[in-house]
Design an enzyme around this catalytic site. Structure first.
Site, PDB file in Angstrom:
ATOM      1  N   LYS A  47       0.851  -1.197   0.000  1.00 58.73           N
ATOM      2  CA  LYS A  47       0.000   0.000   0.000  1.00 58.73           C
ATOM      3  C   LYS A  47       0.884   1.245   0.000  1.00 58.73           C
ATOM      4  O   LYS A  47       1.897   1.298   0.713  1.00 58.73           O
ATOM      5  CB  LYS A  47      -0.910  -0.017   1.240  1.00 58.73           C
ATOM      6  N   SER A  81      -9.818   2.066   2.600  1.00 57.38           N
ATOM      7  CA  SER A  81      -8.951   2.807   1.707  1.00 57.38           C
ATOM      8  C   SER A  81      -7.967   1.931   0.922  1.00 57.38           C
ATOM      9  O   SER A  81      -7.394   2.391  -0.052  1.00 57.38           O
ATOM     10  CB  SER A  81      -8.144   3.851   2.498  1.00 57.38           C
ATOM     11  N   SER A 109      -9.851  -0.293   6.831  1.00 52.21           N
ATOM     12  CA  SER A 109      -9.286  -0.237   5.474  1.00 52.21           C
ATOM     13  C   SER A 109      -8.565  -1.488   4.999  1.00 52.21           C
ATOM     14  O   SER A 109      -8.223  -1.583   3.825  1.00 52.21           O
ATOM     15  CB  SER A 109      -8.334   0.948   5.350  1.00 52.21           C
TER      16      SER A 109
HETATM   17  N1  GLN Z   1     -13.178   4.152   5.799  1.00 49.10           N
HETATM   18  C1  GLN Z   1     -12.676   4.628   7.057  1.00 49.10           C
HETATM   19  C2  GLN Z   1     -12.391   6.093   6.954  1.00 49.10           C
HETATM   20  O1  GLN Z   1     -12.688   6.646   5.967  1.00 49.10           O
HETATM   21  C3  GLN Z   1     -11.466   3.850   7.466  1.00 49.10           C
HETATM   22  C4  GLN Z   1     -10.231   4.263   6.788  1.00 49.10           C
HETATM   23  C5  GLN Z   1      -9.039   3.450   7.168  1.00 49.10           C
HETATM   24  O2  GLN Z   1      -9.141   2.417   7.844  1.00 49.10           O
HETATM   25  N2  GLN Z   1      -7.886   3.955   6.800  1.00 49.10           N
HETATM   26  O3  GLN Z   1     -11.882   6.696   7.836  1.00 49.10           O
END
Ligand code: GLN
Length: 503
Positions: free
Chosen positions: A94, A169, A193
């Site tokens: 990532k 994400s 994410s």
């Molecule tokens: N979807 C969640 C957010 O927008 C989690 C994001 C993540 O785990 N980086 O904050």
């Protein structure tokens, strides 16, 4: 390995196809020199070249660097000095982790083309384990989002249906795995994410206990929640990668010094399929209204499968989980507003308006206006407001209290059961573009995953089936207490073996 037919960009898993093998199988073949790491790495680079134009999983592909690492891995194997159980097996990283040999953007224009002067600890551990890094995967900007649509660079498509989102994400890592462009991937999980993209692409993802995977060189989103973790197509593969990246790091102030449990042994034991004596709690608050029928049906089937393996299932009440979303969306933006202050146009990254006609303050403002996307700006504003004097107690302070209550709910639940389960997401993957203008409904997609981050505990998403109504994958979330990550692997591997192939 069973064959799953190719439909579009989803995988071919014929046994003569290198990219169809699991990481464990590849590792074995590389160790026995039946396959070389160079062959395996090249096969994945070829697949990336062939199909990633359609999927957009990678922001950067480092073919030469990956092949050089593969050659070194082959040399180590030939010398009888393989550094890890995954020597020579390539991986997708990532783009939130720094790498000295590839740009690190974190999905943001703010860091376009930025080369880090140092490797993240996770990156360094991968290299030391002889794992070639194929490239950097797409993500929502600074890891804020649930669909990867907030990336400043490109859209990533779900390999199961390219009109749908791959989750976020870490949608790039999940899409790369599901389409067999990589046998392993690394993600980060601040609110889901890793788990949520895993669920919607029928892959496995683990959010390890907070503090067990180093955050050094992981570009910060919300530091008290962020955690790197392993992603794979099988529970065992994920465990093998977990073992490589976890462990104490003196460079991360929140790194825990306690020993990481033996997750690989747990995955192997679990594959035996006996869960007698294991107590499993179904979280009452994470089911019901608002959940897709096919998701609930798959969840009920998973409960039956687990019972069939000898586990005892009980309903468990976690009353404060209903406030998790509200607390998370105050704590996360607060930390974001502070962490992202570092992008000040002075030290690194984008600089706009530096033409001698603007003051330093103006350059900073112009740069932040141009460099951050709308979701990041939204969260910086919410967080700055929540932390401002006069509002701090009502918002940030209150959210921290809720966070404590959620951790207590978990603690009380784990007095009764060994692990908790729920669906990973309330629905399957939605269509690209469907929620971009409706942040609140986007946030609701994380309903089931947020409590674990707030409590700092561990959780896994493992594929549980496909919703026949839309043909899209569904994930089962397994949760465990802090430093009991091995339980995820034991239960996950047993369930995976009993459930059989998906799709
Ligand atoms: N979807 C969640 C957010 O927008 C989690 C994001 C993540 O785990 N980086 O904050």
């Amino acid at each position: 390995m069973t064959d799953v037919s190719t439909d579009g960009v989803r995988a071919t898993r014929a046994s003569n196809d290198v990219t169809g093998l699991s990481a464990a199988e590849l590792a074995e073949k590389i160790a026995s020199r039946e396959l070389s790491s160079v062959e395996v790495t090249r096969a994945h680079l070829d697949r990336i070249a062939e199909i990633d134009g359609e999927l957009g999983a990678f922001l950067h592909v480092g073919g030469d660097e990956a092949l050089a690492a593969a050659e070194a891995a082959d040399a180590a194997v030939a010398a009888g000095e393989a550094p890890s159980a995954l020597t020579g097996v390539p991986l997708a990283l990532k783009d939130a982790f720094t790498t000295t040999d590839a740009p690190t953007t974190c999905g943001s224009r703010m860091l376009e083309g930025w080369m880090s002067p140092y490797d993240a600890t996770v990156t360094a551990r991968l290299r030391a384990a002889g794992i070639p890094i194929l490239g950097k995967t797409n993500m929502d900007e600074f890891a804020m989002g649930s669909s990867t649509e907030n990336s400043a660079y490109q859209v990533t498509r779900n390999p199961w249906d390219t009109t749908r989102i791959p989750g976020g994400s870490g949608g790039g890592s999940a899409a790369a795995l599901a389409s067999h462009q990589a046998p392993l991937a690394i993600g980060t999980d601040t609110g889901g994410s890793i788990r949520q993209p895993a669920a919607v692409t029928a892959t496995v993802g683990v959010k390890p206990t907070y503090g067990t995977v180093s955050r050094y060189g992981l570009i910060a989103c919300a530091s008290s929640l962020d955690q790197g973790g392993p992603c794979g197509r099988t529970v065992l593969d994920t465990a093998l990668l977990h073992e490589v990246i976890a462990g104490h790091d003196a460079r991360d102030a929140t790194s825990v010094s306690a020993a990481v449990p033996d997750v690989v042994a747990a995955a192997r034991a679990g594959a035996g399929g006996d869960l007698s004596g294991v107590r499993i709690g179904v979280v009452s608050q994470l089911q019901g209204e608002g959940y897709q029928d096919g998701v609930l049906a798959s969840f009920r089937e998973a409960c039956d499968t687990l019972t069939g393996l000898g586990a005892t299932i009980v309903e468990v009440d976690c009353p404060h989980f209903t406030y998790a979303l509200g607390a998370y969306y105050l704590i996360l933006p607060s930390e974001v507003s502070s962490n992202l202050a570092r992008f000040d146009a002075m030290r690194y990254g984008l600089r706009v308006g530096d033409d001698g006609t603007h003051s330093a303050d103006e350059v900073m403002a112009l740069t932040r206006a141009a460099g951050f996307g709308p979701e990041v700006k939204r969260r910086i504003m919410i967080g700055t407001y929540a932390l401002s004097s006069g509002y701090y107690d009502a918002y940030y302070g209150q959210a921290q209290k809720v966070r404590t209550l959620i951790a207590r709910d978990f603690a009380a639940a784990y007095e009764q059961v060994d692990v908790l389960i729920s669906p990973t997401t309330p629905t399957t993957a939605f269509h690209l573009g469907e929620k971009v203008d409706d942040p609140l409904s986007m946030y609701l997609f994380d309903l089931c995953t947020l409590p674990v981050n707030l409590a700092g505990t561990a959780a896994m998403s493992v594929p549980s089936g496909v919703d026949p109504a839309d043909g899209m994958p569904v994930g089962l979330q397994i949760m465990a207490p802090a430093l009991a990550d091995d339980r995820l692997y034991r239960v996950g591997a047993a369930y995976e073996a009993a459930r059989g192939p998906i799709g």
